[in-house]
Motif scaffolding. Structure first.
Motif, PDB file in Angstrom:
ATOM      1  N   ALA A 119       0.990  -1.098  -0.070  1.00  0.00           N
ATOM      2  CA  ALA A 119      -0.052  -0.055   0.055  1.00  0.00           C
ATOM      3  C   ALA A 119       0.856   1.314  -0.056  1.00  0.00           C
ATOM      4  O   ALA A 119       2.080   1.283   0.375  1.00  0.00           O
ATOM      5  N   ILE A 120       0.340   2.391  -0.230  1.00  0.00           N
ATOM      6  CA  ILE A 120       0.993   3.497  -0.227  1.00  0.00           C
ATOM      7  C   ILE A 120       0.346   4.245   1.012  1.00  0.00           C
ATOM      8  O   ILE A 120      -0.767   4.605   1.051  1.00  0.00           O
ATOM      9  N   PRO A 121       1.244   4.262   2.151  1.00  0.00           N
ATOM     10  CA  PRO A 121       0.831   4.928   3.450  1.00  0.00           C
ATOM     11  C   PRO A 121       0.749   6.346   3.542  1.00  0.00           C
ATOM     12  O   PRO A 121       1.951   7.098   3.212  1.00  0.00           O
ATOM     13  N   TYR A 122      -0.242   6.865   4.253  1.00  0.00           N
ATOM     14  CA  TYR A 122      -0.352   8.079   4.579  1.00  0.00           C
ATOM     15  C   TYR A 122      -0.728   8.175   6.216  1.00  0.00           C
ATOM     16  O   TYR A 122      -1.731   7.291   6.379  1.00  0.00           O
ATOM     17  N   GLY A 123      -0.292   9.174   6.974  1.00  0.00           N
ATOM     18  CA  GLY A 123      -0.741   8.902   8.500  1.00  0.00           C
ATOM     19  C   GLY A 123      -0.980  10.303   8.809  1.00  0.00           C
ATOM     20  O   GLY A 123      -0.199  11.450   8.441  1.00  0.00           O
ATOM     21  N   ILE A 124      -2.033  10.590   9.830  1.00  0.00           N
ATOM     22  CA  ILE A 124      -2.021  11.964  10.587  1.00  0.00           C
ATOM     23  C   ILE A 124      -2.241  11.545  11.967  1.00  0.00           C
ATOM     24  O   ILE A 124      -3.270  10.681  12.163  1.00  0.00           O
ATOM     25  N   ASP A 125      -1.791  12.377  12.959  1.00  0.00           N
ATOM     26  CA  ASP A 125      -2.081  12.101  14.502  1.00  0.00           C
ATOM     27  C   ASP A 125      -1.949  13.606  14.908  1.00  0.00           C
ATOM     28  O   ASP A 125      -1.072  14.589  14.657  1.00  0.00           O
ATOM     29  N   LEU A 126      -2.629  13.827  15.846  1.00  0.00           N
ATOM     30  CA  LEU A 126      -2.661  15.137  16.691  1.00  0.00           C
ATOM     31  C   LEU A 126      -1.261  14.955  17.378  1.00  0.00           C
ATOM     32  O   LEU A 126      -0.969  16.488  17.671  1.00  0.00           O
ATOM     33  N   SER A 127      -0.564  14.095  17.661  1.00  0.00           N
ATOM     34  CA  SER A 127       0.797  14.312  18.273  1.00  0.00           C
ATOM     35  C   SER A 127       1.943  14.355  17.586  1.00  0.00           C
ATOM     36  O   SER A 127       2.121  13.667  16.640  1.00  0.00           O
ATOM     37  N   PRO A 128       2.681  15.438  17.446  1.00  0.00           N
ATOM     38  CA  PRO A 128       3.746  15.784  16.626  1.00  0.00           C
ATOM     39  C   PRO A 128       4.946  14.833  16.741  1.00  0.00           C
ATOM     40  O   PRO A 128       5.613  14.160  16.066  1.00  0.00           O
ATOM     41  N   GLU A 129       4.839  14.370  18.023  1.00  0.00           N
ATOM     42  CA  GLU A 129       5.928  13.139  18.584  1.00  0.00           C
ATOM     43  C   GLU A 129       5.598  11.932  17.817  1.00  0.00           C
ATOM     44  O   GLU A 129       6.615  11.354  17.286  1.00  0.00           O
ATOM     45  N   ALA A 130       4.515  11.545  17.631  1.00  0.00           N
ATOM     46  CA  ALA A 130       4.034  10.374  17.288  1.00  0.00           C
ATOM     47  C   ALA A 130       4.315  10.421  15.653  1.00  0.00           C
ATOM     48  O   ALA A 130       4.772   9.249  15.011  1.00  0.00           O
ATOM     49  N   ALA A 131       4.038  11.466  15.055  1.00  0.00           N
ATOM     50  CA  ALA A 131       4.070  11.570  13.825  1.00  0.00           C
ATOM     51  C   ALA A 131       5.725  11.527  13.182  1.00  0.00           C
ATOM     52  O   ALA A 131       5.897  10.837  12.182  1.00  0.00           O
ATOM     53  N   GLU A 132       6.319  12.253  14.134  1.00  0.00           N
ATOM     54  CA  GLU A 132       7.744  12.291  13.799  1.00  0.00           C
ATOM     55  C   GLU A 132       8.337  10.669  13.976  1.00  0.00           C
ATOM     56  O   GLU A 132       9.387  10.514  13.113  1.00  0.00           O
ATOM     57  N   PHE A 133       7.820  10.020  14.993  1.00  0.00           N
ATOM     58  CA  PHE A 133       8.305   8.697  15.156  1.00  0.00           C
ATOM     59  C   PHE A 133       7.894   7.743  14.007  1.00  0.00           C
ATOM     60  O   PHE A 133       9.000   7.026  13.482  1.00  0.00           O
ATOM     61  N   THR A 134       6.827   8.027  13.307  1.00  0.00           N
ATOM     62  CA  THR A 134       6.290   7.208  12.193  1.00  0.00           C
ATOM     63  C   THR A 134       7.304   7.638  11.028  1.00  0.00           C
ATOM     64  O   THR A 134       7.679   6.767  10.222  1.00  0.00           O
ATOM     65  N   ARG A 135       7.662   8.915  10.865  1.00  0.00           N
ATOM     66  CA  ARG A 135       8.552   9.481   9.900  1.00  0.00           C
ATOM     67  C   ARG A 135       9.680   8.884   9.809  1.00  0.00           C
ATOM     68  O   ARG A 135      10.621   8.137   8.885  1.00  0.00           O
ATOM     69  N   ARG A 136      10.358   8.917  11.051  1.00  0.00           N
ATOM     70  CA  ARG A 136      11.808   8.385  11.421  1.00  0.00           C
ATOM     71  C   ARG A 136      11.921   7.074  11.482  1.00  0.00           C
ATOM     72  O   ARG A 136      12.948   6.570  10.673  1.00  0.00           O
ATOM     73  N   THR A 137      11.268   6.319  11.973  1.00  0.00           N
ATOM     74  CA  THR A 137      11.270   4.858  12.320  1.00  0.00           C
ATOM     75  C   THR A 137      10.651   4.062  11.313  1.00  0.00           C
ATOM     76  O   THR A 137      11.233   2.995  10.875  1.00  0.00           O
ATOM     77  N   CYS A 138       9.758   4.472  10.934  1.00  0.00           N
ATOM     78  CA  CYS A 138       8.916   3.807   9.826  1.00  0.00           C
ATOM     79  C   CYS A 138       9.282   4.208   8.283  1.00  0.00           C
ATOM     80  O   CYS A 138       8.878   3.387   7.330  1.00  0.00           O
ATOM     81  N   GLY A 139       9.891   5.283   8.217  1.00  0.00           N
ATOM     82  CA  GLY A 139      10.048   5.693   6.863  1.00  0.00           C
ATOM     83  C   GLY A 139       8.988   6.221   6.126  1.00  0.00           C
ATOM     84  O   GLY A 139       8.973   5.862   4.908  1.00  0.00           O
ATOM     85  N   ILE A 140       7.748   6.548   6.882  1.00  0.00           N
ATOM     86  CA  ILE A 140       6.830   6.946   6.125  1.00  0.00           C
ATOM     87  C   ILE A 140       6.659   8.489   6.170  1.00  0.00           C
ATOM     88  O   ILE A 140       6.255   9.102   7.011  1.00  0.00           O
ATOM     89  N   GLU A 141       7.087   9.153   5.109  1.00  0.00           N
ATOM     90  CA  GLU A 141       7.299  10.691   5.188  1.00  0.00           C
ATOM     91  C   GLU A 141       5.993  11.393   4.997  1.00  0.00           C
ATOM     92  O   GLU A 141       5.999  12.600   5.422  1.00  0.00           O
ATOM     93  N   THR A 142       4.971  10.568   4.509  1.00  0.00           N
ATOM     94  CA  THR A 142       3.568  11.140   4.347  1.00  0.00           C
ATOM     95  C   THR A 142       2.765  11.306   5.919  1.00  0.00           C
ATOM     96  O   THR A 142       1.586  11.665   5.627  1.00  0.00           O
TER      97      THR A 142
END
Length: 301
Positions: A119-142
């Motif tokens: 799949a082509i993954p996108y995510g949104i979360d109220l927490s900037p910390e969680a979004a940054e973790f997802t970008r950094r750890t999972c490689g999901i820049e979106t």
């Protein structure tokens, strides 16, 4: 205190599902009143707190390298994998090559699994910390931080939208579903998972006994307000999806994330006892999941 909102001077918001005004007080927790709509059955906090954004944002303001956080993320894998399997079986198609938006993506565990299936993954979360973790750890820049209702992707941009334990947090599930409907392509699919208030309402009444035994407790809405603002049953979740413009594919029991630990074992045992007494395996299962397809207003399915 009166159990009828029309008997006092205070004006409460109408029911988010049916817009009715006939509400019955069922619980008071953390100085918040929880009401059940006599017309449709939806449980909801009224009056709504003026601000819940900080409460929800702080959900992920923890040490992301904390072993307990890592264990929680790992424990969700089977739940998310089950959801992906059900999503593909219900639609009869793989999610490979499809744009998938996970609302309240947290630490990206679901998106990581979806990405692994193509799949082509996108995510949104109220927490900037969680979004940054997802970008950094999972490689999901979106993955981004912000409010879903204000997300400005084009109409019909996504093929799949998911909300894992999100609807019970938001100010208006009806508006949340309207946004999901707008963002989904024709025949796009929505997956949502929520606590079952049938279970949590009964379990909350056992809180004094559970406290004496030093066992885990639950609130009427699973978590106390203002973290949770709504409580769904299988029936009210189905009605909410239909009202939001969706054709319901299924409403079913979902796996319990903590089923291997003490808390999970107690939850499972309580659910089984309640279900046996009710004669229904669905009615008192702690967690329910629904799959629904965007209804085509032009007359399609």
């Amino acid at each position: 205190m009166s159990d009828d909102r029309t008997n006092g001077p205070e004006r409460l918001e109408p029911c988010d599902l049916c817009e009715g005004a006939d509400l019955r007080l069922v619980a008071v927790e953390s100085n918040h009143r929880i009401w059940k709509c006599r017309t449709c059955g939806l449980c909801q906090v009224r009056p709504l707190p003026a601000q819940t954004r900080s409460e929800n944002r702080s959900y992920w303001q923890v040490g992301m390298d904390d072993p307990a956080v890592r264990r929680e993320r790992s424990g969700s894998q089977s739940v998310f994998g089950h959801g992906l399997d059900r999503l593909e079986r219900a639609t009869g198609a793989s999610i490979r090559g499809k744009r998938v938006l996970d609302v309240g993506c947290g630490m990206g565990a679901f998106l990581e699994l979806a990405k692994g299936r193509g799949a082509i993954p996108y995510g949104i979360d109220l927490s900037p910390e969680a979004a940054e973790f997802t970008r950094r750890t999972c490689g999901i820049e979106t993955a981004s931080a912000g409010e879903f209702e204000q997300l400005d992707y084009p109409d019909g941009f996504f093929h799949v939208v998911t909300g894992w334990n999100v609807l019970e947090h938001v100010h208006s599930p009806r508006r949340w579903l309207e946004q999901a409907h707008r963002l989904l392509a024709d025949d796009g699919v929505l997956l949502v998972k929520v606590p079952n208030v049938n279970f949590s309402a009964v379990a909350s009444k056992l809180a004094p006994a559970l406290r004496k035994l030093r066992l885990p407790m639950t609130g009427y809405l699973a978590s106390r307000p203002p973290l949770h603002l709504y409580g769904f049953t299988p029936a009210t979740l189905r009605r909410m999806l239909v009202a939001g413009g969706f054709d319901v594919l299924s409403v079913e029991r979902a796996p319990i994330r903590e089923s291997r630990g003490l808390k999970g074992k107690i939850i499972v045992a309580m659910a089984q006892l309640m279900s046996c007494m009710a004669g229904s395996t669905m009615a008192y299962h702690p967690v329910i999941m629904a799959l629904a397809r965007k209804r085509n207003p032009a007359g399609g399915r």
